[in-house]
Design an enzyme around this catalytic site. Structure first.
Site, PDB file in Angstrom:
ATOM      1  N   GLU A 289       0.825  -1.202   0.000  1.00 17.06           N
ATOM      2  CA  GLU A 289       0.000   0.000   0.000  1.00 17.06           C
ATOM      3  C   GLU A 289       0.864   1.259   0.000  1.00 17.06           C
ATOM      4  O   GLU A 289       0.441   2.316  -0.475  1.00 17.06           O
ATOM      5  CB  GLU A 289      -0.925  -0.013   1.228  1.00 17.06           C
ATOM      6  CG  GLU A 289      -2.359   0.268   0.868  1.00 17.06           C
ATOM      7  CD  GLU A 289      -3.316   0.091   2.034  1.00 17.06           C
ATOM      8  OE1 GLU A 289      -4.083  -0.879   1.981  1.00 17.06           O
ATOM      9  OE2 GLU A 289      -3.307   0.901   2.972  1.00 17.06           O
ATOM     10  N   HIS A 318       7.341 -27.081   1.030  1.00 14.60           N
ATOM     11  CA  HIS A 318       6.676 -28.180   0.331  1.00 14.60           C
ATOM     12  C   HIS A 318       5.564 -27.665  -0.575  1.00 14.60           C
ATOM     13  O   HIS A 318       4.658 -28.402  -0.926  1.00 14.60           O
ATOM     14  CB  HIS A 318       6.153 -29.190   1.352  1.00 14.60           C
ATOM     15  CG  HIS A 318       7.263 -29.766   2.175  1.00 14.60           C
ATOM     16  ND1 HIS A 318       7.913 -30.932   1.853  1.00 14.60           N
ATOM     17  CD2 HIS A 318       7.889 -29.281   3.283  1.00 14.60           C
ATOM     18  CE1 HIS A 318       8.872 -31.163   2.735  1.00 14.60           C
ATOM     19  NE2 HIS A 318       8.882 -30.175   3.613  1.00 14.60           N
ATOM     20  N   LYS A 432     -13.131   1.772  -2.199  1.00 14.92           N
ATOM     21  CA  LYS A 432     -14.133   2.120  -1.183  1.00 14.92           C
ATOM     22  C   LYS A 432     -15.276   2.907  -1.835  1.00 14.92           C
ATOM     23  O   LYS A 432     -16.451   2.673  -1.574  1.00 14.92           O
ATOM     24  CB  LYS A 432     -13.508   2.991  -0.075  1.00 14.92           C
ATOM     25  CG  LYS A 432     -12.601   2.247   0.901  1.00 14.92           C
ATOM     26  CD  LYS A 432     -12.163   3.191   2.036  1.00 14.92           C
ATOM     27  CE  LYS A 432     -11.193   2.528   2.997  1.00 14.92           C
ATOM     28  NZ  LYS A 432     -10.790   3.362   4.116  1.00 14.92           N
TER      29      LYS A 432
HETATM   30  O1  PA5 Z   1      -3.356   1.569   5.802  1.00 18.66           O
HETATM   31  C1  PA5 Z   1      -4.408   2.100   5.491  1.00 18.66           C
HETATM   32  O2  PA5 Z   1      -4.548   3.329   5.469  1.00 18.66           O
HETATM   33  C2  PA5 Z   1      -5.630   1.260   5.169  1.00 18.66           C
HETATM   34  O3  PA5 Z   1      -5.314  -0.075   5.070  1.00 18.66           O
HETATM   35  C3  PA5 Z   1      -6.676   1.452   6.251  1.00 18.66           C
HETATM   36  O4  PA5 Z   1      -6.146   1.061   7.478  1.00 18.66           O
HETATM   37  C4  PA5 Z   1      -7.937   0.636   5.950  1.00 18.66           C
HETATM   38  O5  PA5 Z   1      -8.454   0.990   4.695  1.00 18.66           O
HETATM   39  C5  PA5 Z   1      -8.998   0.885   7.001  1.00 18.66           C
HETATM   40  O6  PA5 Z   1      -9.259   2.244   7.111  1.00 18.66           O
HETATM   41  P1  PA5 Z   1      -9.882   2.866   8.406  1.00 18.66           P
HETATM   42  O7  PA5 Z   1      -8.947   2.639   9.541  1.00 18.66           O
HETATM   43  O8  PA5 Z   1     -10.061   4.312   8.088  1.00 18.66           O
HETATM   44  O9  PA5 Z   1     -11.189   2.177   8.639  1.00 18.66           O
END
Ligand code: PA5
Length: 462
Positions: A289, A318, A432
């Protein structure tokens, strides 16, 4: 407490040949790495406040006070969260509590469930199996709006109210979200839920050492002071301007150089520790990410980013190692190792006359596990596959704190090398928004129409 060891002998061409790095490759990255470190550290007091999380003593105390105040009160802690609001919680639990914690938790310590999916075939059975009246639900969302987490909250809240009434349900809900933004904060205020704050300057995937990861950890008895102490020790270690002594800078430079100079875009984290397997999962999100981006920081279209892969030793020997040793030259490997397991299991000497079994007798599973790990390292190295190793003396909170901090800092530095914004996630936001549109959320009608137009003419077989 021993510092984590980083052994990168086998990423060098002297060990693995043409697919490895030459000394000048790394030397050439020394200056850029130091500049990258300066750039990251310069943002410490601004938008990268996760760098200072290990030093928030008052927050840690407040969390420990809360955990002490509810000790023995709940049989279960259930995290409702996803992505950066869940992966760290799971990683801490599997690393630092016993593998069968939920089957047999220590007296007075709750079990931990992390519901990081909305698949009804998982959440439904959870509702049928785990008694909400014996559970505290830790609703975690930095944005306070994420559909998955909010829908789980609505379901669990209704169930709690049905069972315990409006007043009775409140102590079963614990909210961790932004101080003022998002509907979750509004609900927490309206309902009077106990809450913690996701601090400013702490993105989801960099939040494990904040309230996001620490509250559930403290509730299930994890030593969060040692976790922070380990992270602080790594912070101090990684302030050095000596490139060759800075594990975060070396790790970041190796990742970048193997990808961009040797054409190895796949980054395999191979956890030779069952307890660290979810740490590999957590790191996969951090890497993917943070670095998987369409645009460079100046806005050019670049489509960058390594691809994380998780593997567990010996299980995946394995399953995956055939590919790793002989397949396409597109991967490099980071093994996670443990020098001294907390427990060992002797192998009985049952059939001394059978050579195919007698070599095992009298040894331990620890010996075998280590031999398998070293065997894989040797096999990868001899097959010309660059591989490095992080070794923890033991899987304990201090060492885990070190590892988390090291990897977070390393990825932040990688962002500088790859020249991408390591702290946003527009690709996640796009998904989203599409989900909001498909669920009929007001304000997303236009997006829904676009999606419907696009899905006309889909190619399918039934
Ligand atoms: O690292 C990130 O920003 C994302 O993975 C968020 O943690 C994830 O989308 C969840 O978002 P939120 O904490 O706003 O619910």
């Amino acid at each position: 407490m021993k510092p984590i060891r980083f052994d990168y002998t086998n990423v060098m061409s002297a060990a693995v040949g043409e697919h490895g790095l030459d000394e000048p490759d790394l030397a050439g990255l020394a200056e850029p790495s130091l500049r990258a470190l300066d750039a990251v550290q310069a943002r410490r007091k601004k938008d990268l406040r996760w760098l200072d999380l290990p030093y928030r003593d008052a927050v840690r105390r407040a969390i420990l006070d809360y955990a002490a105040s509810v000790r023995g009160r709940f049989q279960n802690v259930c995290v409702l969260g996803i992505g950066g609001s869940a992966l760290g919680n799971t990683a801490l639990q599997t690393a630092l509590n016993g593998p069968f914690h939920n089957l047999q938790p220590p007296k007075g310590v709750p079990r931990l469930f992390v519901l990081d999916n909305v698949d009804p075939e998982w959440v439904g059975p959870f509702l049928e199996t785990v008694d909400p009246a014996q559970t505290v639900f830790n609703v975690i969302s930095k944005s306070g709006t994420t559909a998955e987490t909010m829908s789980q909250f609505l379901i669990l809240r209704a169930e709690l109210v049905r069972r315990l009434g409006e007043a009775g349900h409140r102590e079963h809900v614990l909210v961790t979200t932004d101080e003022s933004k998002g509907v979750l904060r509004e609900v927490a205020q309206r309902e009077g839920y106990r809450s913690f704050v996701v601090p400013e300057g702490v993105g989801g995937r960099f939040s494990v050492l904040s309230e996001v990861g620490l509250v559930s950890a403290a509730l299930v008895g994890i030593d969060i002071e040692a976790l922070h102490a380990g992270a602080a020790a790594m912070d101090a270690r990684c302030r050095t301007k000596k490139f060759a002594e800075n594990p975060a800078l070396l790790h970041a430079a190796i990742q970048y150089a193997l990808h961009t100079k040797r054409g190895l875009p796949m980054s395999v984290t191979f956890a030779y520790s069952h307890r660290l397997r979810d740490m590999a999962d957590w790191y996969a999100q951090l890497l993917a990410e943070s670095l998987g981006k369409k645009h460079s920081r100046s806005g050019a279209v670049v489509h960058r980013g390594p691809t994380p892969i998780r593997a567990v030793g010996v299980t995946d020997q394995h399953s995956q190692v055939q590919l790793y040793a002989e397949g396409t030259f597109d991967k490099w490997f980071t093994l996670l190792a443990v020098d001294r397991p907390a427990i060992d299991v002797p192998i009985p000497h049952t059939f001394p006359d059978l050579e195919a079994l007698s070599y095992l007798g009298g040894r331990t599973l620890g010996d075998l596990f280590q031999a398998e790990r070293e065997g894989t390292r040797i096999a990868l190295t001899e097959a010309g596959r660059p591989n490095a190793l992080f070794a923890l003396e033991r899987v304990e909170a201090h060492a885990v704190g070190q590892l988390l901090y090291l990897l977070e800092l390393s990825v932040a530095v990688m962002g500088e090398h790859y020249d991408v914004d390591a702290f946003d996630q527009p690709g996640v936001e796009a998904g989203k928004i599409a989900a909001y549109a498909l669920m009929g959320r007001a304000g997303y009608e236009g997006r829904r129409a676009e999606i419907e137009a696009r899905t006309r003419g889909a190619k399918r077989v039934t």
